[in-house]
Structure formats: C-alpha cells, structure tokens
Write an enzyme that holds these catalytic residues in place. Structure first.
Site, PDB file in Angstrom:
ATOM      1  N   LYS A  15       0.859  -1.204   0.000  1.00  0.00           N
ATOM      2  CA  LYS A  15       0.000   0.000   0.000  1.00  0.00           C
ATOM      3  C   LYS A  15       0.891   1.248   0.000  1.00  0.00           C
ATOM      4  O   LYS A  15       0.767   2.117  -0.869  1.00  0.00           O
ATOM      5  CB  LYS A  15      -0.877  -0.002   1.241  1.00  0.00           C
ATOM      6  CG  LYS A  15      -1.527   1.327   1.582  1.00  0.00           C
ATOM      7  CD  LYS A  15      -2.491   1.262   2.730  1.00  0.00           C
ATOM      8  CE  LYS A  15      -1.892   1.499   4.063  1.00  0.00           C
ATOM      9  NZ  LYS A  15      -1.590   2.916   4.376  1.00  0.00           N
ATOM     10  N   ASN A  16       1.818   1.306   0.950  1.00  0.00           N
ATOM     11  CA  ASN A  16       2.634   2.516   1.103  1.00  0.00           C
ATOM     12  C   ASN A  16       3.724   2.622   0.048  1.00  0.00           C
ATOM     13  O   ASN A  16       4.363   3.672  -0.077  1.00  0.00           O
ATOM     14  CB  ASN A  16       3.226   2.569   2.507  1.00  0.00           C
ATOM     15  CG  ASN A  16       2.135   2.708   3.555  1.00  0.00           C
ATOM     16  OD1 ASN A  16       0.978   2.993   3.226  1.00  0.00           O
ATOM     17  ND2 ASN A  16       2.471   2.468   4.800  1.00  0.00           N
ATOM     18  N   CYS A  19      -6.207  11.561  12.595  1.00  0.00           N
ATOM     19  CA  CYS A  19      -6.872  10.260  12.583  1.00  0.00           C
ATOM     20  C   CYS A  19      -6.591   9.588  13.925  1.00  0.00           C
ATOM     21  O   CYS A  19      -6.034  10.181  14.837  1.00  0.00           O
ATOM     22  CB  CYS A  19      -6.367   9.418  11.430  1.00  0.00           C
ATOM     23  SG  CYS A  19      -4.668   8.914  11.635  1.00  0.00           S
ATOM     24  N   ARG A  22      -2.101  14.574  12.206  1.00  0.00           N
ATOM     25  CA  ARG A  22      -1.244  14.190  11.065  1.00  0.00           C
ATOM     26  C   ARG A  22      -0.915  15.455  10.272  1.00  0.00           C
ATOM     27  O   ARG A  22      -1.407  15.678   9.188  1.00  0.00           O
ATOM     28  CB  ARG A  22      -1.963  13.161  10.205  1.00  0.00           C
ATOM     29  CG  ARG A  22      -2.392  11.908  10.957  1.00  0.00           C
ATOM     30  CD  ARG A  22      -1.234  11.049  11.464  1.00  0.00           C
ATOM     31  NE  ARG A  22      -0.359  10.562  10.427  1.00  0.00           N
ATOM     32  CZ  ARG A  22      -0.636   9.517   9.649  1.00  0.00           C
ATOM     33  NH1 ARG A  22      -1.797   8.909   9.804  1.00  0.00           N
ATOM     34  NH2 ARG A  22       0.187   9.127   8.718  1.00  0.00           N
ATOM     35  N   ASP A  31       3.098  20.124   7.913  1.00  0.00           N
ATOM     36  CA  ASP A  31       3.919  21.337   7.931  1.00  0.00           C
ATOM     37  C   ASP A  31       5.295  21.130   7.289  1.00  0.00           C
ATOM     38  O   ASP A  31       5.830  22.058   6.651  1.00  0.00           O
ATOM     39  CB  ASP A  31       4.063  21.868   9.364  1.00  0.00           C
ATOM     40  CG  ASP A  31       4.537  20.790  10.344  1.00  0.00           C
ATOM     41  OD1 ASP A  31       4.149  19.618  10.176  1.00  0.00           O
ATOM     42  OD2 ASP A  31       5.304  21.101  11.267  1.00  0.00           O
ATOM     43  N   ASP A  39       4.387   0.776  11.995  1.00  0.00           N
ATOM     44  CA  ASP A  39       3.152   0.129  11.536  1.00  0.00           C
ATOM     45  C   ASP A  39       3.035  -1.307  12.029  1.00  0.00           C
ATOM     46  O   ASP A  39       1.954  -1.883  11.992  1.00  0.00           O
ATOM     47  CB  ASP A  39       3.062   0.156  10.007  1.00  0.00           C
ATOM     48  CG  ASP A  39       2.868   1.570   9.499  1.00  0.00           C
ATOM     49  OD1 ASP A  39       3.053   1.793   8.290  1.00  0.00           O
ATOM     50  OD2 ASP A  39       2.568   2.452  10.325  1.00  0.00           O
ATOM     51  N   ARG A  58      -8.555  -1.176   4.026  1.00  0.00           N
ATOM     52  CA  ARG A  58      -7.681  -0.100   3.543  1.00  0.00           C
ATOM     53  C   ARG A  58      -6.308  -0.622   3.174  1.00  0.00           C
ATOM     54  O   ARG A  58      -5.639  -0.099   2.286  1.00  0.00           O
ATOM     55  CB  ARG A  58      -7.542   0.983   4.617  1.00  0.00           C
ATOM     56  CG  ARG A  58      -8.761   1.832   4.840  1.00  0.00           C
ATOM     57  CD  ARG A  58      -8.413   3.031   5.659  1.00  0.00           C
ATOM     58  NE  ARG A  58      -7.194   3.611   5.163  1.00  0.00           N
ATOM     59  CZ  ARG A  58      -6.155   3.936   5.965  1.00  0.00           C
ATOM     60  NH1 ARG A  58      -6.234   3.741   7.269  1.00  0.00           N
ATOM     61  NH2 ARG A  58      -5.060   4.456   5.444  1.00  0.00           N
TER      62      ARG A  58
HETATM   63  C1  EPZ Z   1       3.714   7.143   6.294  1.00  0.00           C
HETATM   64  O1  EPZ Z   1       2.862   8.114   6.854  1.00  0.00           O
HETATM   65  C2  EPZ Z   1       2.869   5.881   6.192  1.00  0.00           C
HETATM   66  N1  EPZ Z   1       1.728   6.130   5.324  1.00  0.00           N
HETATM   67  C3  EPZ Z   1       2.398   5.472   7.588  1.00  0.00           C
HETATM   68  O2  EPZ Z   1       1.658   4.251   7.455  1.00  0.00           O
HETATM   69  C4  EPZ Z   1       3.623   5.231   8.459  1.00  0.00           C
HETATM   70  O3  EPZ Z   1       3.209   4.899   9.758  1.00  0.00           O
HETATM   71  C5  EPZ Z   1       4.481   6.501   8.487  1.00  0.00           C
HETATM   72  O4  EPZ Z   1       4.839   6.880   7.141  1.00  0.00           O
HETATM   73  C6  EPZ Z   1       5.761   6.322   9.288  1.00  0.00           C
HETATM   74  O5  EPZ Z   1       6.527   5.284   8.731  1.00  0.00           O
HETATM   75  C7  EPZ Z   1       1.903   6.054   3.990  1.00  0.00           C
HETATM   76  O6  EPZ Z   1       2.993   5.788   3.512  1.00  0.00           O
HETATM   77  C8  EPZ Z   1       0.693   6.320   3.129  1.00  0.00           C
HETATM   78  P1  EPZ Z   1       5.569  10.561   8.412  1.00  0.00           P
HETATM   79  P2  EPZ Z   1       3.337   9.664   6.881  1.00  0.00           P
HETATM   80  O7  EPZ Z   1       5.474  11.805   7.603  1.00  0.00           O
HETATM   81  O8  EPZ Z   1       4.124   9.967   5.656  1.00  0.00           O
HETATM   82  C9  EPZ Z   1       5.126  13.838  11.841  1.00  0.00           C
HETATM   83  C10 EPZ Z   1      -0.183   2.805   7.680  1.00  0.00           C
HETATM   84  O9  EPZ Z   1      -0.723   2.252   8.644  1.00  0.00           O
HETATM   85  N2  EPZ Z   1       4.964  14.793  10.741  1.00  0.00           N
HETATM   86  O10 EPZ Z   1       6.780   9.726   8.286  1.00  0.00           O
HETATM   87  O11 EPZ Z   1       2.169  10.491   7.178  1.00  0.00           O
HETATM   88  C11 EPZ Z   1       3.964  12.874  11.906  1.00  0.00           C
HETATM   89  O12 EPZ Z   1       2.903  13.433  12.635  1.00  0.00           O
HETATM   90  C12 EPZ Z   1       0.259   4.252   7.778  1.00  0.00           C
HETATM   91  O13 EPZ Z   1       0.047   2.242   6.571  1.00  0.00           O
HETATM   92  C13 EPZ Z   1       4.888  16.154  11.044  1.00  0.00           C
HETATM   93  O14 EPZ Z   1       4.927  16.556  12.220  1.00  0.00           O
HETATM   94  O15 EPZ Z   1       4.298   9.651   8.145  1.00  0.00           O
HETATM   95  C14 EPZ Z   1       4.578  11.681  12.594  1.00  0.00           C
HETATM   96  O16 EPZ Z   1       4.602  11.922  13.979  1.00  0.00           O
HETATM   97  C15 EPZ Z   1      -0.037   4.863   9.153  1.00  0.00           C
HETATM   98  N3  EPZ Z   1       4.752  17.043  10.022  1.00  0.00           N
HETATM   99  C16 EPZ Z   1       6.011  11.682  12.063  1.00  0.00           C
HETATM  100  O17 EPZ Z   1       6.249  12.997  11.576  1.00  0.00           O
HETATM  101  C17 EPZ Z   1       4.711  16.633   8.711  1.00  0.00           C
HETATM  102  O18 EPZ Z   1       4.616  17.491   7.818  1.00  0.00           O
HETATM  103  C18 EPZ Z   1       6.276  10.700  10.925  1.00  0.00           C
HETATM  104  O19 EPZ Z   1       5.311  10.950   9.940  1.00  0.00           O
HETATM  105  C19 EPZ Z   1       4.792  15.251   8.425  1.00  0.00           C
HETATM  106  C20 EPZ Z   1       4.929  14.362   9.455  1.00  0.00           C
END
Ligand code: EPZ
Length: 429
Positions: free
Chosen positions: A22-23, A117, A122, A125, A307, A399
């Site tokens: 998926k990712n 969520c 999420r 920024d 995950d 999903r």
């Molecule tokens: C990706 O989400 C995955 N989703 C998530 O999988 C996965 O848990 C996550 O990466 C971490 O590996 C997809 O690939 C579609 P991040 P993403 O940006 O990109 C913070 C699943 O179950 N953050 O690496 O949204 C954020 O809040 C899903 O398949 C900011 O603060 O994750 C988090 O605490 C769930 N500002 C951390 O960084 C931002 O602009 C990591 O988030 C972006 C992120």
C-alpha cells in the site's frame, strides 16, 4: 460497519502470497502525475486506499485503467485540474502526495489539508515548508493548502532528523525533480517505499543521487518520460502473517516478499523465540511455545517500523514475561491497548511506552478496530485467543490488507465476516 468473527486457539499452517505494498504503490500513483504519457504499475494491491488514490487521480483528469489484475495504467497527459476534492483527501492522507506533482506540472496546487486520525494529529507542515523553500507561496485557507510558484528553484532542505518524514520526503522529491537547479534533502526517509519511488523516478529520467540514503541530491530535469514499475511487496502485511504464525504456534511461509526489507522484524521475532527460515523472496516462521518477552522501540527505517508495533504487542501479550514497547513516531498508537485488555491482556500505557505483562492465554471477546494496524493486531489476538472474538469496524482492514480473511482462512483460521449497513466514515490515516 463490518464485523469479523474469529474462533481462535489453533495453529495456522500453510503458505500465503503477500500483496503489493500500500505505502509503496501510493507514491508511485502520485508520481505518475508528473509524466505526460502512460505509466504502468504492476503488483498494485486491490485495497481501499488504492481505490481512493485512483479516484483522486481521475478527479484531476488522469486516465486510470487496469490491463490485468494488479496492473494499472495511468495516463496523466491531459490532467486538467490542480484541485482534488476534499472528500477524497480527507478519506486518505496519502492523497496529499498529489500536491508536489501538481505544483510541478501546473505551478499551482489547491489540496485539502488531510485531517488527523486515530493514531494522532497528522500535520503536513514539513511538506509545506519544503514547497515554500522551493519557491512556492503557500496559504492555508478554510482547510485547503493553496500553493503557487512562478517557478520552482532547487535548494537545500533539512527535514526533522528524528522523524525523517516519509510523506514529506516523497512530496518534496516530487516537487523537486522538475525544478530548476539542485535540491538536497537532508534527513530524507530511507523507507523501502520511498526508495522504490526514487528508483521509479530515475527510470523516468529524473536525476537523483543518494538513493536509499538520508541525503538525496535531486538535479531538476525539463521533463520525465513514461516508464513501468512493479510495487514492492507489503512489509506490513508480511509482518502481520509472520506474527500470526508466531502467536498461534503454527508454521507459516510468506511468499513474493523482500526478505531484505524485513531484517529488524525477523531479528525481533527470532529473539521472541521463533524459528525463521529465509530465502530472498520467502520467510518461514515456526513456533512451538509461548514467546519470550520483547523490548522494541519504533523508529525510521532501518529501525523497527511503527506500523508493526501494534502487531508486536500481541506477541508481548502472550509472552512468558514482561515486555516494553516504545512508540517514537506517533502520538497515540496504542489505541488497541484497551481492546486487548478486554481479551485478558495486561498492558499499562504511560505516554509513549507500553509495559506488557504476558499471560498464558488471551480470551475471545467483542472488540473494536480503531485504525488499520490496531485492527490487524486485534485479528492476531483473536487467532491466538481461546474462544470467539468479534471485531467491529473491521472494514478498516480493507484499507491496507487485500483479501485478509480469505488469506487467514487458507491457513486454517476459523473466520467469518458480517456486513451491517453503511460505514462509520471515520477519517483514516
Ligand atoms: C507514512 O505516513 C505511512 N503512510 C504510515 O503508514 C507510516 O506509519 C508513516 O509513514 C511512518 O513510517 C503512507 O505511507 C501512506 P511521516 P506519513 O510523515 O508519511 C510527523 C499505515 O498504517 N509529521 O513519516 O504520514 C507525523 O505526525 C500508515 O500504513 C509532522 O509533524 O508519516 C509523525 O509523527 C499509518 N509534520 C512523524 O512525523 C509533517 O509534515 C512521521 O510521519 C509530516 C509528518
């Protein structure tokens, strides 16, 4: 709302093919918007988040057709909009990945801000900061990101060194590949799903060096040409079925995988007492006893994947001692804990750490799936438990897991699915 009923307590045995990631597939679909021509993506899983992303691409004017199960053709030659509808982006955070390509193609993007969520706020920024550093003017009005740029110019961008955001790395990369000059992304994500997107872009003519490292150097090129790509196997589904073999004390072989993406997961399962045989594209897990207690702390790749943290909590729940699970990526990724407690688990959550005292056996109970990975953890708990577990909100599993109950049944699980009326429509991650 759907409910999955599981009667647990027996070992799962057999072989199961793991679907495309998926990712891994979502960034590839978004990246196809950069190409004036037809992109062919193989091994695309038939899951709800992919359907949502296809709807999003179609809403922008892209043509999306399947030539065979799992083989998707995306023609973005005539995309005609830079503003995907709110209801699609709200439904799936990954839709926000279209922002970078739209900014690249149109010098403009109007993309709804994804909501929070179950696993926490999420924010995006980091994505927006990257777009601004590339020269875009960005305003957030009424829940929509409005980005405009007369031109995008390469620059040095430093992402957060602890979080190494997956989404921000992807979105900024998609905005930078056609920009003028060179962009360096420091503290880039090294997740295999990101590396797969980097390699795909290179196959389309992008000039990216540092692939697979946390320092990406992207030299803008005038345009990209069509190419084809195969989505990598889903690491999380691989982990879920390995844990299923462990907690049911069974013997499961997962096939069509990338064993090299699973090193830290295999290490932790072996530490828990599992016997694991490995080839390049298969892993076989055998387990005859209660697992040893575990100590894991999630982190960016090659660290332990967040995950799979909920799935590992089920291993801890039936372990022979006390385990410690630390979640360093998301604010509230223990949504499953209260539900596992209803099944007899002994879990104390304090801020970002769960202390789990293993019990001999879980007992089946009615529980609720709050998010995708919590849902798969509850299914694993139901498989390991004595008696019947009913998981409501089970549609959330669609999903990210292709034909989940059919795959479980093929391994000997006693599992049925019941459909009741419309879905709750909760925001997803
Ligand atoms: C990706 O989400 C995955 N989703 C998530 O999988 C996965 O848990 C996550 O990466 C971490 O590996 C997809 O690939 C579609 P991040 P993403 O940006 O990109 C913070 C699943 O179950 N953050 O690496 O949204 C954020 O809040 C899903 O398949 C900011 O603060 O994750 C988090 O605490 C769930 N500002 C951390 O960084 C931002 O602009 C990591 O988030 C972006 C992120």
């Amino acid at each position: 709302m759907d409910t999955i009923h599981i009667t647990g307590g027996q070992p799962l045995v057999g072989e199961v093919r793991i679907s495309g990631s998926k990712n891994g597939a979502l960034p590839l679909l978004a990246a196809s918007l950069l190409i004036e021509g037809e992109t062919v993506i193989e091994n695309v899983p038939d899951i709800q988040d992919i359907h949502t992303m296809i709807e999003t691409l179609r809403s922008l004017g892209a043509k999306c057709t399947y030539s065979a199960p799992g083989t998707l053709h995306v023609d973005a030659t005539h995309i005609s909009s830079f503003a995907p509808p709110y209801h699609l982006v709200r439904r799936m955070r990954g839709s926000f990945y279209v922002a970078g390509p739209l900014l690249s193609r149109f010098r403009e993007a109007e993309v709804p801000l994804p909501g929070g969520c179950a696993i926490g706020p999420r924010p995006v920024d980091f994505h927006i900061s990257g777009f601004k550093q590339l020269g875009a003017e960005v305003q957030e009005r009424h829940g929509v990101m409005h980005a405009r740029a007369s031109r995008l110019r390469g620059t040095d961008i430093f992402l957060d060194g602890r979080l190494r955001s997956v989404g921000a790395t992807i979105n900024i990369m998609l905005a930078a590949v056609l920009a003028e000059g060179t962009t360096v992304i420091e503290n880039a994500s090294r997740e295999p799903e990101v590396v797969s997107c980097e390699n795909f872009l290179r196959s389309c003519g992008a000039d990216i060096t540092g692939v697979g490292t946390s320092r990406l150097v992207i030299k803008g090129v005038p345009r990209l040409h069509p190419s084809s790509v195969r989505a990598i196997p889903d690491r999380m589904e691989t982990g879920t079925f390995l844990v299923a073999g462990l907690v049911t004390r069974g013997d499961i072989t997962v096939t069509d995988i990338r064993a090299d993406h699973m090193d830290i997961v295999v290490r932790e399962l072996v530490r828990a007492g599992a016997h694991i045989d490995r080839t390049e594209d298969t892993l076989r897990v055998r387990m005859r006893m209660r697992p040893n207690p575990i100590e894991i702390s999630t982190g960016p790749y090659p660290g332990f994947p967040t995950d799979l943290q909920p799935n590992m909590a089920v291993v801890a729940a039936v372990a022979t001692g006390t385990s410690v699970i630390e979640e360093t990526i998301f604010d509230s990724r223990f949504t499953y804990a209260d539900e596992l407690t209803r099944m007899g688990a002994d879990i104390q959550v304090k801020e970002h750490v769960a202390i789990v005292r293993g019990v001999e056996r879980l007992s089946g109970a009615p529980v609720v799936a709050m998010d995708l990975r919590a849902g798969s953890a509850l299914a694993l708990a139901g498989l390991a438990a004595e008696g019947r577990t009913s998981i409501s909100g089970a549609e959330v599993l669609d999903r990210g897991y292709e034909t989940f109950t059919a795959k479980l049944s093929s391994l000997g699980a006693i599992v049925t699915r019941e459909h009741h009326g419309t879905e709750a429509g909760v925001a997803t991650c």
